[in-house]
Design a protein around this motif. Structure first.
Motif, PDB file in Angstrom:
ATOM      1  N   ARG A  32      36.923  38.555  34.670  1.00  0.00           N
ATOM      2  CA  ARG A  32      37.609  39.308  35.717  1.00  0.00           C
ATOM      3  C   ARG A  32      38.976  38.688  35.960  1.00  0.00           C
ATOM      4  O   ARG A  32      39.088  37.529  36.374  1.00  0.00           O
ATOM      5  CB  ARG A  32      36.821  39.257  37.021  1.00  0.00           C
ATOM      6  CG  ARG A  32      35.431  39.869  36.917  1.00  0.00           C
ATOM      7  CD  ARG A  32      35.379  41.227  37.552  1.00  0.00           C
ATOM      8  NE  ARG A  32      34.053  41.574  37.996  1.00  0.00           N
ATOM      9  CZ  ARG A  32      33.412  42.692  37.666  1.00  0.00           C
ATOM     10  NH1 ARG A  32      33.967  43.577  36.869  1.00  0.00           N
ATOM     11  NH2 ARG A  32      32.201  42.942  38.156  1.00  0.00           N
ATOM     12  N   TYR A  59      37.755  34.770  37.471  1.00  0.00           N
ATOM     13  CA  TYR A  59      36.418  34.241  37.186  1.00  0.00           C
ATOM     14  C   TYR A  59      35.823  34.885  35.948  1.00  0.00           C
ATOM     15  O   TYR A  59      36.309  35.923  35.484  1.00  0.00           O
ATOM     16  CB  TYR A  59      35.478  34.399  38.386  1.00  0.00           C
ATOM     17  CG  TYR A  59      35.164  35.802  38.860  1.00  0.00           C
ATOM     18  CD1 TYR A  59      36.005  36.492  39.731  1.00  0.00           C
ATOM     19  CD2 TYR A  59      33.983  36.442  38.478  1.00  0.00           C
ATOM     20  CE1 TYR A  59      35.686  37.757  40.190  1.00  0.00           C
ATOM     21  CE2 TYR A  59      33.651  37.710  38.954  1.00  0.00           C
ATOM     22  CZ  TYR A  59      34.522  38.363  39.806  1.00  0.00           C
ATOM     23  OH  TYR A  59      34.215  39.622  40.277  1.00  0.00           O
ATOM     24  N   SER A  76      22.734  34.578  34.996  1.00  0.00           N
ATOM     25  CA  SER A  76      24.129  34.483  34.558  1.00  0.00           C
ATOM     26  C   SER A  76      24.763  33.262  35.211  1.00  0.00           C
ATOM     27  O   SER A  76      24.299  32.797  36.251  1.00  0.00           O
ATOM     28  CB  SER A  76      24.922  35.742  34.947  1.00  0.00           C
ATOM     29  OG  SER A  76      24.944  35.891  36.345  1.00  0.00           O
ATOM     30  N   THR A  78      28.390  32.141  36.706  1.00  0.00           N
ATOM     31  CA  THR A  78      29.738  32.548  37.126  1.00  0.00           C
ATOM     32  C   THR A  78      30.584  31.296  37.298  1.00  0.00           C
ATOM     33  O   THR A  78      30.140  30.324  37.925  1.00  0.00           O
ATOM     34  CB  THR A  78      29.676  33.303  38.464  1.00  0.00           C
ATOM     35  OG1 THR A  78      28.843  34.453  38.326  1.00  0.00           O
ATOM     36  CG2 THR A  78      31.070  33.732  38.929  1.00  0.00           C
ATOM     37  N   GLY A  94      32.321  40.770  44.867  1.00  0.00           N
ATOM     38  CA  GLY A  94      31.271  40.943  45.874  1.00  0.00           C
ATOM     39  C   GLY A  94      30.622  42.303  45.711  1.00  0.00           C
ATOM     40  O   GLY A  94      31.265  43.280  45.296  1.00  0.00           O
ATOM     41  N   HIS A  95      29.351  42.356  45.999  1.00  0.00           N
ATOM     42  CA  HIS A  95      28.607  43.602  45.811  1.00  0.00           C
ATOM     43  C   HIS A  95      27.361  43.632  46.673  1.00  0.00           C
ATOM     44  O   HIS A  95      26.931  42.609  47.211  1.00  0.00           O
ATOM     45  CB  HIS A  95      28.234  43.760  44.329  1.00  0.00           C
ATOM     46  CG  HIS A  95      27.419  42.620  43.811  1.00  0.00           C
ATOM     47  ND1 HIS A  95      27.987  41.545  43.177  1.00  0.00           N
ATOM     48  CD2 HIS A  95      26.091  42.370  43.879  1.00  0.00           C
ATOM     49  CE1 HIS A  95      27.041  40.685  42.856  1.00  0.00           C
ATOM     50  NE2 HIS A  95      25.879  41.148  43.274  1.00  0.00           N
ATOM     51  N   GLU A 103      17.924  37.497  45.631  1.00  0.00           N
ATOM     52  CA  GLU A 103      18.592  36.837  44.501  1.00  0.00           C
ATOM     53  C   GLU A 103      18.763  35.365  44.862  1.00  0.00           C
ATOM     54  O   GLU A 103      18.895  35.039  46.037  1.00  0.00           O
ATOM     55  CB  GLU A 103      19.969  37.490  44.279  1.00  0.00           C
ATOM     56  CG  GLU A 103      20.782  36.863  43.158  1.00  0.00           C
ATOM     57  CD  GLU A 103      21.980  37.723  42.748  1.00  0.00           C
ATOM     58  OE1 GLU A 103      22.330  38.662  43.493  1.00  0.00           O
ATOM     59  OE2 GLU A 103      22.556  37.439  41.687  1.00  0.00           O
ATOM     60  N   TYR A 105      21.082  31.762  43.929  1.00  0.00           N
ATOM     61  CA  TYR A 105      22.193  31.104  43.245  1.00  0.00           C
ATOM     62  C   TYR A 105      21.896  29.602  43.251  1.00  0.00           C
ATOM     63  O   TYR A 105      21.432  29.072  44.270  1.00  0.00           O
ATOM     64  CB  TYR A 105      23.518  31.308  44.001  1.00  0.00           C
ATOM     65  CG  TYR A 105      24.158  32.683  43.877  1.00  0.00           C
ATOM     66  CD1 TYR A 105      23.619  33.702  43.113  1.00  0.00           C
ATOM     67  CD2 TYR A 105      25.344  32.934  44.562  1.00  0.00           C
ATOM     68  CE1 TYR A 105      24.241  34.941  43.017  1.00  0.00           C
ATOM     69  CE2 TYR A 105      25.975  34.171  44.471  1.00  0.00           C
ATOM     70  CZ  TYR A 105      25.415  35.171  43.699  1.00  0.00           C
ATOM     71  OH  TYR A 105      26.043  36.392  43.615  1.00  0.00           O
ATOM     72  N   HIS A 141      27.029  40.274  49.003  1.00  0.00           N
ATOM     73  CA  HIS A 141      27.398  38.864  48.801  1.00  0.00           C
ATOM     74  C   HIS A 141      28.617  38.711  47.902  1.00  0.00           C
ATOM     75  O   HIS A 141      28.870  39.527  47.020  1.00  0.00           O
ATOM     76  CB  HIS A 141      26.220  38.063  48.248  1.00  0.00           C
ATOM     77  CG  HIS A 141      25.450  38.762  47.176  1.00  0.00           C
ATOM     78  ND1 HIS A 141      24.573  39.786  47.441  1.00  0.00           N
ATOM     79  CD2 HIS A 141      25.431  38.599  45.823  1.00  0.00           C
ATOM     80  CE1 HIS A 141      24.037  40.218  46.312  1.00  0.00           C
ATOM     81  NE2 HIS A 141      24.554  39.527  45.309  1.00  0.00           N
ATOM     82  N   PHE A 153      28.106  28.479  39.222  1.00  0.00           N
ATOM     83  CA  PHE A 153      26.739  28.582  39.733  1.00  0.00           C
ATOM     84  C   PHE A 153      25.919  29.492  38.834  1.00  0.00           C
ATOM     85  O   PHE A 153      26.451  30.384  38.158  1.00  0.00           O
ATOM     86  CB  PHE A 153      26.732  29.106  41.176  1.00  0.00           C
ATOM     87  CG  PHE A 153      27.283  30.498  41.330  1.00  0.00           C
ATOM     88  CD1 PHE A 153      26.458  31.614  41.260  1.00  0.00           C
ATOM     89  CD2 PHE A 153      28.641  30.705  41.513  1.00  0.00           C
ATOM     90  CE1 PHE A 153      26.970  32.900  41.388  1.00  0.00           C
ATOM     91  CE2 PHE A 153      29.167  31.991  41.644  1.00  0.00           C
ATOM     92  CZ  PHE A 153      28.324  33.086  41.578  1.00  0.00           C
ATOM     93  N   HIS A 163      24.273  46.971  40.821  1.00  0.00           N
ATOM     94  CA  HIS A 163      25.437  46.344  41.474  1.00  0.00           C
ATOM     95  C   HIS A 163      26.312  47.443  42.055  1.00  0.00           C
ATOM     96  O   HIS A 163      26.857  48.254  41.308  1.00  0.00           O
ATOM     97  CB  HIS A 163      26.259  45.521  40.475  1.00  0.00           C
ATOM     98  CG  HIS A 163      25.592  44.260  40.029  1.00  0.00           C
ATOM     99  ND1 HIS A 163      24.582  44.239  39.101  1.00  0.00           N
ATOM    100  CD2 HIS A 163      25.791  42.961  40.397  1.00  0.00           C
ATOM    101  CE1 HIS A 163      24.185  42.987  38.910  1.00  0.00           C
ATOM    102  NE2 HIS A 163      24.909  42.185  39.675  1.00  0.00           N
ATOM    103  N   TYR A 165      29.693  48.010  43.925  1.00  0.00           N
ATOM    104  CA  TYR A 165      30.946  47.373  44.354  1.00  0.00           C
ATOM    105  C   TYR A 165      31.665  48.191  45.419  1.00  0.00           C
ATOM    106  O   TYR A 165      32.451  47.647  46.192  1.00  0.00           O
ATOM    107  CB  TYR A 165      31.849  47.147  43.133  1.00  0.00           C
ATOM    108  CG  TYR A 165      31.255  46.127  42.192  1.00  0.00           C
ATOM    109  CD1 TYR A 165      31.387  44.768  42.447  1.00  0.00           C
ATOM    110  CD2 TYR A 165      30.506  46.514  41.089  1.00  0.00           C
ATOM    111  CE1 TYR A 165      30.804  43.820  41.620  1.00  0.00           C
ATOM    112  CE2 TYR A 165      29.912  45.579  40.246  1.00  0.00           C
ATOM    113  CZ  TYR A 165      30.066  44.242  40.524  1.00  0.00           C
ATOM    114  OH  TYR A 165      29.482  43.300  39.712  1.00  0.00           O
TER     115      TYR A 165
HETATM  116  O1  PA5 Z   1      24.356  39.110  40.406  1.00  0.00           O
HETATM  117  C1  PA5 Z   1      25.160  38.371  41.016  1.00  0.00           C
HETATM  118  O2  PA5 Z   1      25.208  38.315  42.253  1.00  0.00           O
HETATM  119  C2  PA5 Z   1      26.156  37.534  40.206  1.00  0.00           C
HETATM  120  O3  PA5 Z   1      25.743  37.350  38.896  1.00  0.00           O
HETATM  121  C3  PA5 Z   1      27.509  38.229  40.255  1.00  0.00           C
HETATM  122  O4  PA5 Z   1      27.431  39.481  39.606  1.00  0.00           O
HETATM  123  C4  PA5 Z   1      28.629  37.372  39.689  1.00  0.00           C
HETATM  124  O5  PA5 Z   1      28.762  36.188  40.421  1.00  0.00           O
HETATM  125  C5  PA5 Z   1      29.986  38.086  39.728  1.00  0.00           C
HETATM  126  O6  PA5 Z   1      30.257  38.629  40.987  1.00  0.00           O
HETATM  127  P1  PA5 Z   1      30.595  40.185  41.130  1.00  0.00           P
HETATM  128  O7  PA5 Z   1      29.446  40.913  40.474  1.00  0.00           O
HETATM  129  O8  PA5 Z   1      30.649  40.440  42.599  1.00  0.00           O
HETATM  130  O9  PA5 Z   1      31.874  40.436  40.418  1.00  0.00           O
END
Ligand code: PA5
Ligand code: MN
Length: 193
Positions: A32, A59, A76, A78, A94-95, A103, A105, A141, A153, A163, A165
């Motif tokens: 991104r 990121y 994943s 990040t 964030g989503h 979830e 982290y 988040h 993380f 997801h 957005y």
């Molecule tokens: O599922 C998640 O919360 C993470 O893997 C995120 O997708 C990742 O940190 C990237 O953030 P975003 O999806 O908000 O771009």
């Protein structure tokens, strides 16, 4: 035996390298850049300048080979680079997970935070190596790098969560995180600054 005996992926071992922020074997990697964060930083002029001035990578997200499909448990890593735009720390888009599910982290390197918003209340969890941040179902988040090193993380989430957005673009995340002196400050998401 359940009706799920024909697995899309076999049982496997996935190695994560804490220092490098990699998964092996790996699935797709998402990068991104600043231009991908349109409408998210409070100071849109600073955002435009950063896009024009090299459009830096903010990121990246490295996935494991486990697919994002129902009943699977993908992971994943990040990695958010250090930086600020108009004083606001670099962050993920964030989503919200439209199919509300929890979830976790796990902080791997650097110093960051996990901002969560359920449409009414905001929560912040400081993230450092060894910290598990828990995101309950229904909390949007975003992750924020509040340090001077890359913040990485590991995320583990239900593959059918999805997801969304647009939810964050419409509702915000309750607060924003700004650099202040050597620390950080929180301001209301839609406040004029
Ligand atoms: O599922 C998640 O919360 C993470 O893997 C995120 O997708 C990742 O940190 C990237 O953030 P975003 O999806 O908000 O771009
Ligand atoms: Mn998520």
């Amino acid at each position: 035996m359940s009706d799920y005996s024909a697995l899309p992926v076999p049982p496997m071992s996935i190695r994560f390298d804490q220092a490098a922020g990699t998964l092996s074997p790996a699935g797709p990697t998402l990068t991104r850049r600043m231009s991908d964060l349109e409408g998210l930083f409070r100071d849109q002029n600073s955002w435009r300048t950063a896009v024009a001035d090299g459009d830096p990578i903010v990121y990246s997200v490295v996935s494991s080979p486990v697919p994002e499909i129902d009943r699977e448990l993908p992971q994943s890593i990040t990695t958010i680079h250090p930086g600020t735009t108009g004083g606001e720390f670099w962050m993920t888009k964030g989503h919200q997970h439209p199919n509300h599910q929890g979830e976790i982290y796990l902080g791997m390197s650097g110093n960051g935070g996990l901002l969560m918003f359920d449409g009414k209340d905001t929560r912040w969890v400081d993230m450092a190596p060894g910290t598990i941040g828990y995101i309950p179902p229904g909390w949007a988040h975003r992750s924020v790098n509040v340090g001077s090193e890359p913040y990485s993380f590991l995320a583990v989430y239900p593959g059918g969560a999805g997801h969304d957005y647009s939810w964050v673009l419409e509702n915000g995340l309750g607060q924003r995180v700004w650099r202040q002196d050597d620390g950080l400050a929180f301001v209301d998401y839609f406040a004029e600054v």
